[in-house]
Design a protein around this motif. Structure first.
Motif, PDB file in Angstrom:
ATOM      1  N   HIS A  49       0.869  -1.179   0.000  1.00 45.13           N
ATOM      2  CA  HIS A  49       0.000   0.000   0.000  1.00 45.13           C
ATOM      3  C   HIS A  49       0.901   1.223   0.000  1.00 45.13           C
ATOM      4  N   VAL A  50       0.534   2.259  -0.732  1.00 49.60           N
ATOM      5  CA  VAL A  50       1.429   3.389  -0.907  1.00 49.60           C
ATOM      6  C   VAL A  50       1.799   4.052   0.410  1.00 49.60           C
ATOM      7  N   VAL A  51       0.889   4.089   1.382  1.00 48.67           N
ATOM      8  CA  VAL A  51       1.205   4.719   2.665  1.00 48.67           C
ATOM      9  C   VAL A  51       2.227   3.884   3.432  1.00 48.67           C
ATOM     10  N   ASP A  52       2.006   2.567   3.501  1.00 46.40           N
ATOM     11  CA  ASP A  52       2.935   1.685   4.194  1.00 46.40           C
ATOM     12  C   ASP A  52       4.300   1.696   3.510  1.00 46.40           C
TER      13      ASP A  52
ATOM     14  N   PRO B 130      -8.805   9.281  -1.737  1.00 49.06           N
ATOM     15  CA  PRO B 130      -8.921   9.669  -0.318  1.00 49.06           C
ATOM     16  C   PRO B 130      -7.730   9.266   0.546  1.00 49.06           C
ATOM     17  N   HIS B 131      -7.142   8.088   0.307  1.00 48.44           N
ATOM     18  CA  HIS B 131      -6.062   7.654   1.196  1.00 48.44           C
ATOM     19  C   HIS B 131      -4.779   8.461   1.011  1.00 48.44           C
ATOM     20  N   VAL B 132      -4.723   9.326  -0.006  1.00 49.66           N
ATOM     21  CA  VAL B 132      -3.564  10.210  -0.149  1.00 49.66           C
ATOM     22  C   VAL B 132      -3.469  11.151   1.050  1.00 49.66           C
ATOM     23  N   ASP B 133      -4.597  11.444   1.668  1.00 49.54           N
ATOM     24  CA  ASP B 133      -4.583  12.282   2.875  1.00 49.54           C
ATOM     25  C   ASP B 133      -3.630  11.718   3.929  1.00 49.54           C
ATOM     26  N   ASN B 134      -3.480  10.394   3.970  1.00 51.37           N
ATOM     27  CA  ASN B 134      -2.645   9.757   4.991  1.00 51.37           C
ATOM     28  C   ASN B 134      -1.153   9.866   4.698  1.00 51.37           C
TER      29      ASN B 134
ATOM     30  N   PRO C 263       0.726  13.422   6.805  1.00 50.16           N
ATOM     31  CA  PRO C 263       1.423  13.353   8.102  1.00 50.16           C
ATOM     32  C   PRO C 263       2.837  12.781   7.999  1.00 50.16           C
ATOM     33  N   LEU C 264       3.078  11.884   7.041  1.00 46.58           N
ATOM     34  CA  LEU C 264       4.433  11.365   6.866  1.00 46.58           C
ATOM     35  C   LEU C 264       5.380  12.464   6.419  1.00 46.58           C
ATOM     36  N   MET C 265       4.859  13.432   5.664  1.00 42.75           N
ATOM     37  CA  MET C 265       5.663  14.584   5.264  1.00 42.75           C
ATOM     38  C   MET C 265       5.965  15.456   6.478  1.00 42.75           C
ATOM     39  N   ALA C 266       4.955  15.659   7.313  1.00 43.12           N
ATOM     40  CA  ALA C 266       5.158  16.466   8.519  1.00 43.12           C
ATOM     41  C   ALA C 266       6.187  15.822   9.447  1.00 43.12           C
ATOM     42  N   GLU C 267       6.267  14.470   9.422  1.00 46.34           N
ATOM     43  CA  GLU C 267       7.251  13.756  10.243  1.00 46.34           C
ATOM     44  C   GLU C 267       8.643  13.758   9.621  1.00 46.34           C
ATOM     45  N   GLY C 268       8.742  14.153   8.359  1.00 40.88           N
ATOM     46  CA  GLY C 268      10.032  14.156   7.689  1.00 40.88           C
ATOM     47  C   GLY C 268      10.399  12.843   7.020  1.00 40.88           C
ATOM     48  N   LEU C 269       9.461  11.890   6.951  1.00 42.86           N
ATOM     49  CA  LEU C 269       9.735  10.605   6.319  1.00 42.86           C
ATOM     50  C   LEU C 269       9.628  10.682   4.796  1.00 42.86           C
ATOM     51  N   VAL C 270       8.791  11.582   4.308  1.00 45.56           N
ATOM     52  CA  VAL C 270       8.563  11.756   2.875  1.00 45.56           C
ATOM     53  C   VAL C 270       8.715  13.236   2.552  1.00 45.56           C
ATOM     54  N   LEU C 271       9.258  13.555   1.403  1.00 45.14           N
ATOM     55  CA  LEU C 271       9.407  14.967   1.039  1.00 45.14           C
ATOM     56  C   LEU C 271       8.050  15.640   0.906  1.00 45.14           C
TER      57      LEU C 271
ATOM     58  N   ARG D  79      -6.265  22.534   0.664  1.00 42.70           N
ATOM     59  CA  ARG D  79      -6.202  23.412   1.851  1.00 42.70           C
ATOM     60  C   ARG D  79      -5.935  22.596   3.112  1.00 42.70           C
ATOM     61  N   ARG D  80      -6.583  21.438   3.237  1.00 42.14           N
ATOM     62  CA  ARG D  80      -6.360  20.592   4.409  1.00 42.14           C
ATOM     63  C   ARG D  80      -4.935  20.063   4.423  1.00 42.14           C
ATOM     64  N   TRP D  81      -4.433  19.659   3.266  1.00 39.84           N
ATOM     65  CA  TRP D  81      -3.057  19.171   3.203  1.00 39.84           C
ATOM     66  C   TRP D  81      -2.082  20.239   3.681  1.00 39.84           C
ATOM     67  N   ARG D  82      -2.296  21.462   3.218  1.00 41.03           N
ATOM     68  CA  ARG D  82      -1.356  22.531   3.578  1.00 41.03           C
ATOM     69  C   ARG D  82      -1.551  23.003   5.013  1.00 41.03           C
ATOM     70  N   SER D  83      -2.695  22.691   5.606  1.00 35.65           N
ATOM     71  CA  SER D  83      -2.857  22.996   7.033  1.00 35.65           C
ATOM     72  C   SER D  83      -2.016  22.053   7.891  1.00 35.65           C
ATOM     73  N   VAL D  84      -1.785  20.830   7.382  1.00 35.83           N
ATOM     74  CA  VAL D  84      -0.948  19.846   8.071  1.00 35.83           C
ATOM     75  C   VAL D  84       0.519  20.058   7.714  1.00 35.83           C
ATOM     76  N   GLN D  85       0.781  20.328   6.435  1.00 37.35           N
ATOM     77  CA  GLN D  85       2.148  20.526   5.943  1.00 37.35           C
ATOM     78  C   GLN D  85       2.183  21.808   5.113  1.00 37.35           C
ATOM     79  N   PRO D  86       2.401  22.963   5.777  1.00 43.29           N
ATOM     80  CA  PRO D  86       2.325  24.253   5.068  1.00 43.29           C
ATOM     81  C   PRO D  86       3.293  24.370   3.906  1.00 43.29           C
ATOM     82  N   ASP D  87       4.404  23.653   3.956  1.00 38.55           N
ATOM     83  CA  ASP D  87       5.411  23.762   2.900  1.00 38.55           C
ATOM     84  C   ASP D  87       5.147  22.823   1.734  1.00 38.55           C
TER      85      ASP D  87
END
Length: 442
Positions: free
Chosen positions: A218-221, A242-246, A249-257, A289-297
């Motif tokens: 799965h792309v998230v895993d 829809p699962h792209v939303d998940n 958070p991996l970007m916010a953690e620094g695991l994915v660009l 907008r929701r994505w950028r609220s989690v990861q502004p960059d």
């Protein structure tokens, strides 16, 4: 007794098209190197030349045919493979001197054709291939193909008829390849497929074992596991399911660009419906907008088509307004081409070429202003930059986390003496234009 080894034939390669085709070329060359062949950087030194073609658009077909013709003129011994290979009769009609024609992903057939044309001497004395295989990209970044084919039937696209339906690789095999690449010096993994978001759908998101632990296809895993390698992980060809939303958070953690390459293709509901695009009912602006609220960059890059059959001026204006709202960081635009075999060719409302051209120029001007403004927001900030090139005068160029190689912009550095290709350095941004950033190491 002196052992004299007969010199192995040399292979030349011309690789056209997208990064997925580039990965195919790397696999073919890796196998041939394993079989004892040497590589030639030019036509003159090659015993046989491989041309890996693109057949997605008529313009790409023309480029491929021209490349085949050039290889025949310069060398004379040419084997053709890749997406245009499914039109073998057309290739042979244009270039009857071609020695063999194979389709995309037919690695064994390509290798067999090379063996038949320029047999390699048998030798068990040399190990000719590094653990990471042969690469056509610089050592510090690598394309990582996670699947072949596509299950969608977008009306402008003939890829499923060329490459078939989705076929996903086991997750453990993908991660093991990534780990090998990182161990060999790769600093950035560029994840590619026809539809990265759909990874694993065809195999029911099957679980495989990696290091004694289960991992789901799965792309998230997969993104989480790739992030654990320590390399930059950049995701391409993401459809906004829809699962792209998940992934955010991996970007916010620094695991994915903080970068998503999403081929939106258009914004008008009427045009998307006519294109038969997946997920065209999604409220994409709200999700951005929701994505950028989690990861502004978060940086978004995309591709669009203007002049699709039935596109009205109102549809096109809708697209421009949508771009202003979405604030796409980077965007490419194509004028619709009636590709042979595409279902869109049967649609009414063909758009005149002069209208397509006008809309393309207006799109590019509109998007350039958006890109320039978004880059200007980075002036004064410090960014991590992966160095792609250095010069003798103390300059260097590279890419930030928001820039993919070849398709996005660069970061140009002054006072960068002592840096090497593959270094990751912190840079203070001093200036920007509509494409690139300019700065100095700190």
């Amino acid at each position: 007794m002196t052992l004299i080894l007969e010199p192995a034939p040399k292979i030349g390669m011309v690789s056209l098209g997208c990064p997925k085709a580039l990965v195919d070329s790397e696999r073919i060359l890796t196998q041939l190197r394993s079989d004892g062949y040497r590589m030639s950087p030019d036509y003159a030194g090659a015993d046989v030349v491989l041309v890996n073609t693109c057949g997605f658009l008529d313009s790409a077909k023309a480029e491929s045919l021209a490349a085949i013709g050039e290889a025949i003129a310069e060398n004379g011994r040419v084997i053709v493979t890749g997406c245009l290979g499914h039109e073998a009769d057309m290739i042979r009609a244009a270039h009857p001197k071609v020695l063999a024609v194979t389709g995309p992903q037919q690695y064994a057939d390509v290798v067999a054709a090379v063996h038949a044309t320029a047999p390699a001497p048998k030798s068990a004395y040399l190990d000719l291939v590094p653990d990471i295989g042969l690469k056509l990209t610089p050592r510090h970044y690598s394309y990582l193909k996670i699947s072949e084919g596509c299950n969608h039937r977008c009306k402008f696209c003939i890829i499923p008829s060329i490459r078939g339906d989705l076929v996903s690789r086991p997750a453990n095999a993908v991660v093991r390849e990534a780990e090998k690449l990182v161990a060999g010096g790769t600093k950035e993994l560029l994840v590619i497929s026809q539809d990265t978001s759909a990874y694993g759908v065809d195999i029911g998101h099957a679980v495989s074992v990696l290091g004694g632990q289960p991992i789901r296809a799965h792309v998230v895993d997969l993104a989480r596991a790739l992030g654990a390698t320590g390399a930059w992980v950049r995701l391409h060809y993401i459809y906004p399911y829809p699962h792209v939303d998940n992934l955010i958070p991996l970007m916010a953690e620094g695991l994915v660009l903080p970068y998503l390459d999403i081929p939106f293709q258009h914004a008008s509901p009427a045009v998307l419906k006519a294109m038969r695009r997946p997920a065209n009912e999604a409220k994409v602006l709200d999700r951005i907008r929701r994505w950028r609220s989690v990861q502004p960059d978060l940086a978004l890059r995309s591709t669009f088509i203007v002049g699709f059959p039935g596109e009205t001026e109102a549809d096109f204006e809708y697209l421009l307004d949508w771009l202003s709202e979405a604030q796409i960081d980077r965007a490419g635009c194509f004028k619709y081409e009636a590709v042979a075999g595409a279902a869109a060719n049967e649609l009414p409302g063909a758009v005149p070429e002069e209208v397509k051209s006008d809309r393309w120029h207006r799109f590019m001007a509109h998007q350039s202003a958006i890109s320039e403004a978004r880059l200007a927001m980075k002036i004064g900030r410090t960014l991590d930059v992966l160095i792609d090139a250095v010069d003798e005068d103390g300059g260097a160029s590279g890419r930030s986390k928001y820039d993919a190689p070849e398709i996005d912009g660069e970061v140009h550095l002054r006072d960068a003496g002592g840096l090497a290709v593959g270094d990751i350095v912190t840079v203070r941004v001093e200036d920007a234009d509509e494409v690139d950033l300019f700065g100095v190491p700190v």
